[in-house]
Design a protein around this motif. Structure first.
Motif, PDB file in Angstrom:
ATOM      1  N   ASP A 183       2.322   9.236  -6.057  1.00  0.00           N
ATOM      2  CA  ASP A 183       2.823  10.569  -5.726  1.00  0.00           C
ATOM      3  C   ASP A 183       3.964  10.977  -6.663  1.00  0.00           C
ATOM      4  N   ILE A 184       4.859  10.044  -6.932  1.00  0.00           N
ATOM      5  CA  ILE A 184       6.013  10.349  -7.796  1.00  0.00           C
ATOM      6  C   ILE A 184       5.561  10.552  -9.241  1.00  0.00           C
ATOM      7  N   SER A 185       4.660   9.680  -9.718  1.00  0.00           N
ATOM      8  CA  SER A 185       4.228   9.737 -11.121  1.00  0.00           C
ATOM      9  C   SER A 185       3.356  10.956 -11.407  1.00  0.00           C
ATOM     10  N   GLY A 186       2.708  11.473 -10.410  1.00  0.00           N
ATOM     11  CA  GLY A 186       1.892  12.684 -10.609  1.00  0.00           C
ATOM     12  C   GLY A 186       0.490  12.439 -10.820  1.00  0.00           C
ATOM     13  N   ASP A 203       0.827  -1.209   0.000  1.00  0.00           N
ATOM     14  CA  ASP A 203       0.000   0.000   0.000  1.00  0.00           C
ATOM     15  C   ASP A 203       0.863   1.262   0.000  1.00  0.00           C
ATOM     16  N   GLU A 204       1.915   1.253   0.813  1.00  0.00           N
ATOM     17  CA  GLU A 204       2.816   2.409   0.861  1.00  0.00           C
ATOM     18  C   GLU A 204       3.526   2.588  -0.486  1.00  0.00           C
ATOM     19  N   TYR A 205       3.944   1.447  -1.083  1.00  0.00           N
ATOM     20  CA  TYR A 205       4.593   1.491  -2.401  1.00  0.00           C
ATOM     21  C   TYR A 205       3.672   2.118  -3.441  1.00  0.00           C
ATOM     22  N   LEU A 206       2.421   1.642  -3.507  1.00  0.00           N
ATOM     23  CA  LEU A 206       1.490   2.157  -4.512  1.00  0.00           C
ATOM     24  C   LEU A 206       1.182   3.644  -4.292  1.00  0.00           C
ATOM     25  N   GLN A 207       1.057   4.062  -3.039  1.00  0.00           N
ATOM     26  CA  GLN A 207       0.787   5.465  -2.738  1.00  0.00           C
ATOM     27  C   GLN A 207       1.972   6.343  -3.159  1.00  0.00           C
TER      28      GLN A 207
END
Length: 88
Positions: free
Chosen positions: A85-88, A77-81
């Motif tokens: 965030d990084i991808s925009g 879940d943290e990875y996907l969030q």
């Protein structure tokens, strides 16, 4: 008609003159330059990380995030969030 050698005479007397020879030389130099430029271009795009120029470039942050996820430092879940965030 004179059969011999001279500036406009070939081996059989059918010469093209200096201008035609110069034109051939220029054409071959242009072809050779195009081949060299093509080889240089291919070497540059294959030497890039990712294999070729047309691959999508990955951000360094996303790469670090994937490494942290692979090591188990963060959960899914943290990875996907963070990826969102990084991808925009």
């Amino acid at each position: 008609m004179m059969w011999g050698y001279g500036p406009n005479m070939g081996m059989m007397g059918w010469g093209y003159g200096y201008g035609f020879g110069l034109l051939h030389m220029i054409i071959w130099l242009v072809i050779l330059a195009a081949i060299v430029a093509g080889v240089v271009w291919l070497v540059r795009i294959t030497a890039q990380p990712g294999g070729h120029q047309f691959s999508a470039r990955r951000s360094p942050g996303l790469q670090v995030l994937e490494e942290r996820y692979a090591r188990g430092e963060i959960n899914r879940d943290e990875y996907l969030q963070k990826k969102q965030d990084i991808s925009g």
